[in-house]
Each structure stands twice: as structure tokens, then as C-alpha cells.
Motif scaffolding. Sequence first.
Motif, PDB file in Angstrom:
ATOM      1  N   ILE A  14      -2.901  -3.228   5.747  1.00 11.50           N
ATOM      2  CA  ILE A  14      -2.526  -1.877   6.166  1.00 11.50           C
ATOM      3  C   ILE A  14      -1.857  -1.139   5.011  1.00 11.50           C
ATOM      4  CG2 ILE A  14      -1.156  -0.549   7.809  1.00 11.50           C
ATOM      5  CD1 ILE A  14      -3.600  -2.116   8.963  1.00 11.50           C
ATOM      6  N   ALA A  15      -0.976  -1.845   4.283  1.00  9.40           N
ATOM      7  CA  ALA A  15      -0.343  -1.238   3.108  1.00  9.40           C
ATOM      8  C   ALA A  15      -1.399  -0.874   2.065  1.00  9.40           C
ATOM      9  CB  ALA A  15       0.692  -2.190   2.510  1.00  9.40           C
ATOM     10  N   ALA A  16      -2.360  -1.788   1.866  1.00  9.90           N
ATOM     11  CA  ALA A  16      -3.438  -1.533   0.906  1.00  9.90           C
ATOM     12  C   ALA A  16      -4.260  -0.318   1.312  1.00  9.90           C
ATOM     13  CB  ALA A  16      -4.346  -2.762   0.813  1.00  9.90           C
ATOM     14  N   ALA A  17      -4.408  -0.128   2.625  1.00  9.37           N
ATOM     15  CA  ALA A  17      -5.237   0.972   3.113  1.00  9.37           C
ATOM     16  C   ALA A  17      -4.606   2.331   2.847  1.00  9.37           C
ATOM     17  CB  ALA A  17      -5.501   0.797   4.610  1.00  9.37           C
ATOM     18  N   PHE A  18      -3.266   2.450   3.017  1.00  7.32           N
ATOM     19  CA  PHE A  18      -2.685   3.787   2.832  1.00  7.32           C
ATOM     20  C   PHE A  18      -2.265   4.068   1.403  1.00  7.32           C
ATOM     21  CE2 PHE A  18       1.481   1.794   4.201  1.00  7.32           C
ATOM     22  CZ  PHE A  18       2.285   2.231   3.161  1.00  7.32           C
ATOM     23  N   ILE A  19      -2.161   3.041   0.549  1.00  8.00           N
ATOM     24  CA  ILE A  19      -1.861   3.317  -0.865  1.00  8.00           C
ATOM     25  C   ILE A  19      -3.170   3.382  -1.636  1.00  8.00           C
ATOM     26  CG2 ILE A  19      -0.494   2.677  -2.886  1.00  8.00           C
ATOM     27  CD1 ILE A  19       1.164   0.909  -1.097  1.00  8.00           C
ATOM     28  N   GLY A  20      -3.839   4.484  -1.525  1.00  7.45           N
ATOM     29  CA  GLY A  20      -5.066   4.694  -2.270  1.00  7.45           C
ATOM     30  C   GLY A  20      -4.854   5.690  -3.402  1.00  7.45           C
ATOM     31  N   PRO A  21      -5.926   6.051  -4.103  1.00  7.72           N
ATOM     32  CA  PRO A  21      -5.808   7.016  -5.201  1.00  7.72           C
ATOM     33  C   PRO A  21      -5.219   8.353  -4.753  1.00  7.72           C
ATOM     34  CG  PRO A  21      -7.928   5.904  -5.272  1.00  7.72           C
ATOM     35  CD  PRO A  21      -7.285   5.487  -3.984  1.00  7.72           C
ATOM     36  N   GLY A  22      -5.533   8.775  -3.504  1.00  7.17           N
ATOM     37  CA  GLY A  22      -4.977  10.026  -3.002  1.00  7.17           C
ATOM     38  C   GLY A  22      -3.467   9.965  -2.889  1.00  7.17           C
ATOM     39  N   GLY A 102     -13.782   8.970  -3.256  1.00 12.19           N
ATOM     40  CA  GLY A 102     -12.493   9.127  -3.929  1.00 12.19           C
ATOM     41  C   GLY A 102     -11.809   7.797  -4.163  1.00 12.19           C
ATOM     42  N   ASN A 103     -11.937   6.873  -3.213  1.00 12.89           N
ATOM     43  CA  ASN A 103     -11.355   5.541  -3.394  1.00 12.89           C
ATOM     44  C   ASN A 103     -11.980   4.823  -4.585  1.00 12.89           C
ATOM     45  OD1 ASN A 103      -9.756   5.851  -1.073  1.00 12.89           O
ATOM     46  ND2 ASN A 103     -11.344   5.034   0.258  1.00 12.89           N
ATOM     47  N   ILE A 104     -13.304   4.844  -4.623  1.00 18.18           N
ATOM     48  CA  ILE A 104     -14.011   4.163  -5.717  1.00 18.18           C
ATOM     49  C   ILE A 104     -13.725   4.864  -7.051  1.00 18.18           C
ATOM     50  CG2 ILE A 104     -16.302   3.591  -6.645  1.00 18.18           C
ATOM     51  CD1 ILE A 104     -17.256   3.256  -3.751  1.00 18.18           C
ATOM     52  N   THR A 105     -13.703   6.190  -7.032  1.00 24.20           N
ATOM     53  CA  THR A 105     -13.427   6.944  -8.256  1.00 24.20           C
ATOM     54  C   THR A 105     -12.033   6.643  -8.792  1.00 24.20           C
ATOM     55  OG1 THR A 105     -14.922   8.718  -7.561  1.00 24.20           O
ATOM     56  CG2 THR A 105     -13.295   9.251  -9.263  1.00 24.20           C
ATOM     57  N   GLY A 106     -11.070   6.462  -7.894  1.00 26.22           N
ATOM     58  CA  GLY A 106      -9.716   6.099  -8.327  1.00 26.22           C
ATOM     59  C   GLY A 106      -9.704   4.779  -9.075  1.00 26.22           C
ATOM     60  N   GLY A 107     -10.399   3.785  -8.532  1.00 24.23           N
ATOM     61  CA  GLY A 107     -10.512   2.502  -9.229  1.00 24.23           C
ATOM     62  C   GLY A 107     -11.222   2.638 -10.566  1.00 24.23           C
ATOM     63  N   VAL A 108     -12.245   3.507 -10.598  1.00 24.87           N
ATOM     64  CA  VAL A 108     -12.985   3.756 -11.837  1.00 24.87           C
ATOM     65  C   VAL A 108     -12.085   4.347 -12.913  1.00 24.87           C
ATOM     66  CG1 VAL A 108     -14.787   5.210 -12.874  1.00 24.87           C
ATOM     67  CG2 VAL A 108     -15.249   3.975 -10.743  1.00 24.87           C
TER      68      VAL A 108
END
Length: 409
Positions: A14-22, A102-108
Motif C-alpha cells: 500500500i505504501a509502495a502504491a501511493f509513493i509513485g512519481p506523482g 506516468g508510473n513507468i516514465t517515473g522509473g525511466v
Amino acid sequence: MRNYFKNIGPGPLIAAAFIGPGTVTVCTLAGVGFGYALLWAMTVSTLSTIILQEMASRLGIVSRNGLSETLRMELKNPWLKGLVMLITISAIGVGNAAYEAGNITGGVLGLETLFGNYSMPFGVFNINVYSLVIGGLAFLLLYVGNYKILERALLSLVVLMSVAFLISAGMTRPNLSQIIKGAFVPILPKDSLLTVISLIGTTVVPYNLFLHASLVKEKWQKKEDLKYARKDTIIAVALGGLVSMCVIISAASVDSGSVQNAVDLARGLEPLFGKFAKYVMAIGLFAAGITSAITAPLAAAYVTCGCLGWDSNMKKKKFRSVWMVILFLGIVFSSLNIKPVSIIKFAQVANGLLLPLIVGILLWIMNKQTILGAYKNSFLQNAIGIIILILSVLLSTSVLSKVFGFEMF
């Protein structure tokens, strides 16, 4: 602490889900624009998330049903049921497909900061190789369909992300008294209200409620395990809030109007702390991107299957088909640098409608004796829940006003 790791559950997911690139970007802008002054907004949003996620996990363990399955069974009016199911699938199913890019782009962005740009020609397009790498890793972890493997992988990434951002915040040598004041004394600097709303909105997200209620069933089968689930939720979400605060603290040390995201923040810290700062921030951004790239399709699959009455087993074809579509669209949009503006706007509207609706329905369900028995909400839990409901209405109004182009605040 040893007992916590022994009884660790879906809290870190759950923590991993809300701490994204956004989230990282919003926290970066909050720190650059207002220093430590808006840390209290993360305190409020973290506490709100803990309260709501505890309700969702309690529902999953006691009823043995996810939130979407419970909604489908408890809403008797066919029109209301149809409307709620439509908004839910639109916001989380369609929405996560748009946000996945956006999630994938953040990792990129994190990988590009570390290793440079790599792309290959494909017709008139240039395909970003890192998008394929991150999408491929997410695919493998989801396709295995083993909750324990997924849990351990995401826990490792959350730890990596946490360490990266904690180190980054520590390197800035922050003023502890100012941090404590910022975290617990609410103030609203000029032009900061929308940033406050963004900080809360990026932490209190509807799809985590669905994800949590479904995942706890994989970990715990007995009502007596509620104490472990509650501890798991509190520790993991509090850690997630701390990570977000660390991004704000790191950004507060950078006096630059050109900082728009974590990559810019990494470059802004480099003159002060050398290339090490850039690498630490890049690793954190990569971890934030890939964890959200995994949890977003997973949540969409649980929600869609629950709303449509399909089996929510991670190895079933229909379940896999949902997350595959979400992940595929995310990879395509990210690797080809396509921005699905219309889909994102539609998803923002649906999410704006969904949050107060789901918070309200969750409070209603958590008071049903027939579902929860002795484990229904207490008076205090309901009182806090109503305050969060009011907060969610304000968040919803803000999102809808921005989408439709009029100012509410």
C-alpha cells in the motif's frame, strides 16, 4: 521489530502504491515552493490514510470479501449499484491505464539519470528501452501470481526507496525544530492551498482501499490476526508518509525555480553534495516508479474482477487479462512518449467523483452488524471517518474544478 517482519503483510504494498512519481513530484514542488511549512499536510494525509486503510483491511479479514465484492453484494438498488460500479471501473480501471504511463516514465527518469538515455527506432517512433525493461519486470512479477514473491519484491523496493530518500534528506542537514513545527503546526502560506490539496490527494487514493481489502485475505485468514494487520498498516503507511516528508525536506534545501520533478531536484542537490546526491535521488525515483507500475495494474484487476463478479485469483485468465491490458497501455504510452490527455482528464473526473463516494460507502459498510458484527466501527472511528469524508469532498471539488477550468479556492 523481528515480530513485525515475521507478520509483515500488504502494508508495504500500500505504501509502495501511493509513493509513485506523482507523489515525489508534488512533494518536490511543495518543498521548493514552501520549505517545511506544508509538512503538516503530509501528517494529516498520512493519519487519514492509516484510518481508512485500517477499515479496508478489517473489512477484508472479517468478511473475507474485497471492497468491490462487498459493494456489489450490499448495494441492492440496481441503478445505484450500476452507477457505483461504472464510476469505480472508470476511475480505477481506465484511470490506472492512463496513469500507468506516468508510473513507468517515473522509473525511466530514474534510470536515465543513472545510465543515460537509451532508445531504438521503430518506424516513425523512438522506443525508450527502459520503458520495456520496467514493463517487463512488472509483467514477470504479476504473471507469477504468487503473493509472497510479489510481497517480498515490493518490500525490497520500498526499503530501497525509503533508504534513498532518507539519505537524501539527511544530507541536507535540516533544522529539526523547523521540521517539527512544519509537521504539526498548520499554516497556509500565500498561494499554497492547491499544493496542500495535492499533497493530501496524492496520498489518500481510492484504489488503495480496494487493493488492501483484497490483499489481506492472501495473508491472514483469522479474525484474531486483526492486531497484526493493524500494526502492519500503521507502520507501513507511517513509513510511506515519512518518505514523502523526506522528499519535501530535500527539496526545501534547493533554492531554484527550475525544479519541477525529482530529476531536477537531484541536479539541484549536486552542487552542494556532489554526484552522490544525484544517484541517491535517481534510485529513489526508479523504485517509486516501478512499485507503482506493479501495484496500479494489480489494483485495477482486483477492482474490475470484484465489480463484474469474476474470480479474483491472481492466476485466473480474466484477472490476468485486466492487469495485462493496463500494463500494456502504460508501456506503449511511456515508450512512445504518447500523452493520453483525454483519457487522463476522464480519469480525473471519475476519481474526483469516486473518492467521497467510496469513503461514504466504506463508512456505511463499516457500521453494518450483518457484515462485521463486533468488529464494526466505534463512535471514535466514525467521528474521524466523517472528518475524512468532508476532507475527501474538498479534494474532489478541487480536482473537478481544475479539470473543468474554474477556480474554487
